[in-house]
Write a protein that holds these residues in place. Structure first.
Motif: not given
Length: 293
Positions: A202-224
């Motif tokens: 919970s502390i990690h999420e309150l500190m704006d933890v990054a999304p999972e690597d798979e999700l970020l890779e998906r965003v990268h692919e969509i943008v590319e």
């Protein structure tokens, strides 16, 4: 109704199921435990009662998270879920420490259960809580709710504590009276450990933890893929993201030809935003920033 609001309603439904189930199980275990002199079953019942309170806190957190943005909370109230998860974890840890102390005291003067009824109740709880765990976890993973995931873990920890309680009660019935408070001690350690683990998440999420690597890779692919169809020079620089309750916020940074018209850039921006939101339903806020090359 937005997709995020639909997810918050799913959180409410999962929390209500946890509340009803835990109220019934905790009342049954505490009552039978006291009647039949089984501290292991009483401890297990207190654990379920703690899960009831945690489900209520998750429910309240989901209710607050549904509030729309306002002048003081321009990005919404989604972190209320993480705050609820933190409150749950602190309560679970404190409960575990109290049970640990009481179990150690009872080890000095153990009393065996007076019947096999506590064993039957403990074994029945294992099956019930495991079913609640699997249902809640599937729901939490589908909608991306950290608070509901914490609630699911409480169900699993309760199932495991009921296993420990069953072993202790069976041992006491076989002539080892220390086994019952010994099992209660094991249960209390499991409760405290689970609480600390959930607190860290919970502390990690309150500190704006990054999304999972798979999700970020998906965003990268969509943008590319979107940028491949652009007529002027553009290049993806970076993608940043953060998790806020059931929602995700993404920031996309793109190097673009300084001679590109604002209208052209706006078309690219809208295509990127729409593409991310179409593929990732929990993407509540997507910003695209163009940097001159």
């Amino acid at each position: 109704m937005s997709r995020v609001e639909e997810r918050l309603q799913e959180v409410r439904r999962g929390a209500l199921i946890g509340i009803y189930g835990n109220v019934l199980l905790s009342a049954l275990k505490i009552a039978i435990g006291y009647i039949a002199s089984s501290w292991a079953l009483v401890s297990d019942g207190v654990h379920s009662l703690g899960d009831t309170v945690s489900s209520v806190m998750v429910l309240l957190g989901a209710k607050v998270a549904r509030k729309p943005p306002d002048a003081r909370h321009m990005y919404g109230h989604y972190k209320a879920e993480a705050l609820a998860g933190l409150g749950v974890s602190m309560m679970v840890t404190f409960t575990g420490l109290l049970l640990l102390w009481e179990s150690m005291m009872r080890l000095h003067n153990p009393e065996p259960p007076t019947s096999t009824l506590p064993l039957a109740v403990a074994l029945g709880t294992v099956a019930a809580k495991e079913g609640m765990y699997r249902y809640t976890l599937r729901l939490a993973e589908r909608i991306g709710s950290s608070a509901l995931k914490a609630d699911a873990k409480h169900h699993r920890s309760d199932a495991l504590s009921s296993v420990a309680a069953s072993v202790g009660i069976a041992g006491a019935l076989l002539g080892y009276p220390w086994a019952d408070p010994g099992a209660a001690l094991v249960v209390s350690l499991m409760v405290a450990h689970m609480g600390l683990e959930l607190c860290w998440e919970s502390i990690h999420e309150l500190m704006d933890v990054a999304p999972e690597d798979e999700l970020l890779e998906r965003v990268h692919e969509i943008v590319e893929n979107t940028l491949q169809d652009v007529d002027f020079d553009v290049e993806l620089i970076a993608v940043r993201g953060r998790k806020m309750g059931p929602a995700y916020h993404f920031d996309v940074f793109i190097a673009a030809d300084p001679e590109a018209h604002l209208q052209e850039l706006d078309v690219v921006r809208r295509r990127i935003v729409n593409g991310i939101r179409r593929e990732i339903s929990a993407a509540e806020l997507v910003t695209v920033e163009f940097v001159p090359t």
